[in-house]
Design a protein around this motif. Structure first.
Motif, mmCIF file in Angstrom:
data_model
loop_
_atom_site.group_PDB
_atom_site.id
_atom_site.type_symbol
_atom_site.label_atom_id
_atom_site.label_comp_id
_atom_site.label_asym_id
_atom_site.label_seq_id
_atom_site.Cartn_x
_atom_site.Cartn_y
_atom_site.Cartn_z
ATOM 1 N N TYR A 201 31.199 -11.421 33.807
ATOM 2 C CA TYR A 201 31.366 -9.894 33.664
ATOM 3 C C TYR A 201 32.593 -9.262 34.113
ATOM 4 N N ALA A 202 33.183 -9.732 35.106
ATOM 5 C CA ALA A 202 34.507 -9.321 35.416
ATOM 6 C C ALA A 202 35.600 -9.489 34.377
ATOM 7 N N ALA A 203 35.456 -10.730 33.841
ATOM 8 C CA ALA A 203 36.307 -10.892 32.869
ATOM 9 C C ALA A 203 35.972 -9.755 31.547
ATOM 10 N N MET A 204 34.999 -9.604 31.511
ATOM 11 C CA MET A 204 34.448 -8.439 30.351
ATOM 12 C C MET A 204 35.168 -7.263 30.726
ATOM 13 N N LEU A 205 35.217 -6.864 31.889
ATOM 14 C CA LEU A 205 35.362 -5.637 32.239
ATOM 15 C C LEU A 205 37.163 -5.569 32.294
ATOM 16 N N ASP A 206 37.606 -6.442 32.742
ATOM 17 C CA ASP A 206 39.331 -6.839 32.390
ATOM 18 C C ASP A 206 39.544 -6.695 31.029
ATOM 19 N N ARG A 207 38.825 -7.318 30.224
ATOM 20 C CA ARG A 207 39.444 -7.229 28.701
ATOM 21 C C ARG A 207 39.003 -6.167 28.008
ATOM 22 N N PHE A 208 37.794 -5.690 28.213
ATOM 23 C CA PHE A 208 37.545 -4.694 27.305
ATOM 24 C C PHE A 208 37.440 -3.202 27.812
ATOM 25 N N GLY A 209 37.813 -2.998 29.223
ATOM 26 C CA GLY A 209 38.336 -1.622 29.759
ATOM 27 C C GLY A 209 36.975 -0.923 29.628
ATOM 28 N N ILE A 210 37.233 0.378 28.987
ATOM 29 C CA ILE A 210 36.213 1.477 29.313
ATOM 30 C C ILE A 210 34.994 1.246 28.474
ATOM 31 N N ILE A 211 35.408 0.274 27.472
ATOM 32 C CA ILE A 211 33.938 -0.223 26.803
ATOM 33 C C ILE A 211 33.018 -0.737 27.600
ATOM 34 N N ALA A 212 33.416 -1.881 28.713
ATOM 35 C CA ALA A 212 32.580 -2.305 29.567
ATOM 36 C C ALA A 212 32.070 -1.294 30.650
ATOM 37 N N THR A 213 33.100 -0.759 31.024
ATOM 38 C CA THR A 213 32.915 0.344 32.165
ATOM 39 C C THR A 213 31.912 1.065 31.907
ATOM 40 N N GLU A 214 31.823 1.672 30.474
ATOM 41 C CA GLU A 214 30.509 2.791 30.412
ATOM 42 C C GLU A 214 29.379 2.002 29.902
ATOM 43 N N GLN A 215 29.327 0.782 29.677
ATOM 44 C CA GLN A 215 28.371 0.158 28.946
ATOM 45 C C GLN A 215 27.011 0.167 29.646
ATOM 46 N N LEU A 216 26.483 1.257 30.323
ATOM 47 C CA LEU A 216 25.019 1.322 30.907
ATOM 48 C C LEU A 216 24.087 1.497 29.554
ATOM 49 N N THR A 217 23.771 0.694 28.974
ATOM 50 C CA THR A 217 22.758 0.703 28.026
ATOM 51 C C THR A 217 21.572 -0.216 28.164
ATOM 52 N N CYS A 218 20.465 0.121 27.786
ATOM 53 C CA CYS A 218 19.190 -0.738 27.819
ATOM 54 C C CYS A 218 18.545 -0.940 26.476
#
Length: 395
Positions: free
Chosen positions: A104-121
């Motif tokens: 998940y840390a790698a996803m946050l680093d790679r995809f930036g705001i997409i991962a930061t804001e991705q609180l979806t269910c």
């Protein structure tokens, strides 16, 4: 009859303010991991928790499992002063917290705001297939019908404190990932694996777990996994959607045996159908999966039921599905319920008609969702203590 199971992503929320709470680690610390049979696990954000069912044979069995998972998650949340809510995005703005995990840390680093804001269910339905080869046939045959499921389950009209104008804004947020959305006709398992391999070779995504097609061959279960749905507000709707997905899979397999080729609808049209379903849900028109021209949403939904009716009838589920679909069309999907909860709050406060929901109104929306999420859950939780899907390893 094919077995089926589901994964549900739930928000962890403050029962007073309605805001998301980063408590997944705390909730799971009191429980064993899913392999030990709890049916709860982490997701990308600490503000959410995932439940899993075991493979089921019937609507009734699956409904019981869904309710049990919700009760288990809610009981864990209550121990920390929180609740769970089956809503696909948070109506209230908040800072999110990524689950501590190297991937998940790698996803946050790679995809930036997409991962930061991705609180979806989301709501993922797994249906058993005999082989990956059959699974690819199923993917090719069901791809043009999946947008109808998006409209039926749409349950995310608010995003970061604002009304979005969409019934399923989760679909819009989710489709920012590079591999998300509808896929082309694959034609064979070899072609499917070749496409997955090529996507991995681009270096854009981290691993095969990031193959986020609307429907895919599961690597962990002997299933086709359909991923287009918002998490359903009501557990009975969740079980109903799973029944529809299983019927889609069975119908596709029968069409293969009859020599029926999949409809070669351009992927661009499928994206348009998905966008329209995400935008208007059941309120207006959907794109008919026959000719992809706009038709009243109810007509398109009933056309899907008609298409699936031979299998549903053979499996003794047609009456159940017709009753469930009629109920959803009458009361609306989760987005309709969320908006109605905001209107009720505004009316109680004597706010001007049509006023946009303020923070308190959105908190009331979350409160309503938290109550509906666990309706019937406590009783079913006592009946069956054994969830979780069976995991397998794919070559």
């Amino acid at each position: 009859m094919r077995t089926f199971g589901v994964e549900e992503e739930l928000l962890i929320v403050d029962p007073v303010t309605g805001g998301p709470l980063a408590l997944a680690d705390a909730l799971l610390a009191d429980h064993d991991e899913p392999a030990a049979g709890t049916g709860l696990s982490h997701e990308l954000k600490l503000e959410q928790i995932e439940t899993q069912t075991r493979p089921c044979h019937s609507y009734t069995e699956l409904l019981q499992q869904v309710r049990r998972g919700r009760a288990m998650a809610n009981q864990a949340a209550r121990q920390h002063g929180a609740r769970v809510a089956a809503i696909a995005t948070s109506p209230l703005a908040s800072t999110t917290h990524t689950t501590p995990d190297p991937r998940y840390a790698a996803m946050l680093d790679r995809f930036g705001i997409i991962a930061t804001e991705q609180l979806t269910c989301g709501f993922h339905v797994h249906t058993a297939v005999e082989s990956p080869e059959e699974g690819v046939v199923v993917l090719d045959h069901i791809r043009d019908k999946l947008a109808v499921l998006t409209a039926l389950t749409a349950n995310s009209p608010y995003w970061r404190g604002l009304p979005t104008g969409f019934d399923s804004y989760r679909t819009q947020a989710w489709n920012r990932w590079p591999t998300s959305g509808p896929s082309a006709v694959f034609g064979s398992l070899t072609a499917y694996r070749r496409i997955v391999k090529r996507l991995l070779e681009t270096g854009v995504i981290l691993d095969e777990g990031m193959i986020y097609f609307d429907a895919r061959i599961s690597r962990n279960h002997p299933t086709v996994e359909v991923r287009v749905a918002d998490v359903c507000l009501r557990s009975e709707d969740a079980a109903l959607i799973a029944v529809l997905v299983r019927a889609l899979v069975e119908t596709a397999s029968l069409e293969m045996l009859d020599g029926v080729e999949p409809t070669a609808v351009p992927t661009a049209l499928l994206r348009m159908a998905s966008w329209q379903a995400s935008n208007s849900g059941l309120r207006g028109d959907l794109l008919d999966f026959g000719d992809f021209r706009p038709q009243p949403a109810a007509d398109v939904v009933w056309a899907l039921v008609d298409y699936l009716s031979p299998v549903l009838d053979d499996q003794g589920e047609l009456k159940l599905v017709k009753a469930g679909i009629s109920e959803i069309l009458e009361r609306g999907n989760g987005a309709t319920e969320q908006r109605a909860a905001a209107v009720r709050y505004n009316n109680r406060r004597h706010n001007p008609p049509g006023s946009p929901p303020d923070h308190e109104a959105l908190a009331a929306v979350v409160g309503h969702a938290a109550r509906v999420t666990v309706q019937g859950a406590a009783a079913d939780a006592r009946r069956d203590p054994s969830p979780t899907l069976t995991r397998v390893r794919r070559p």
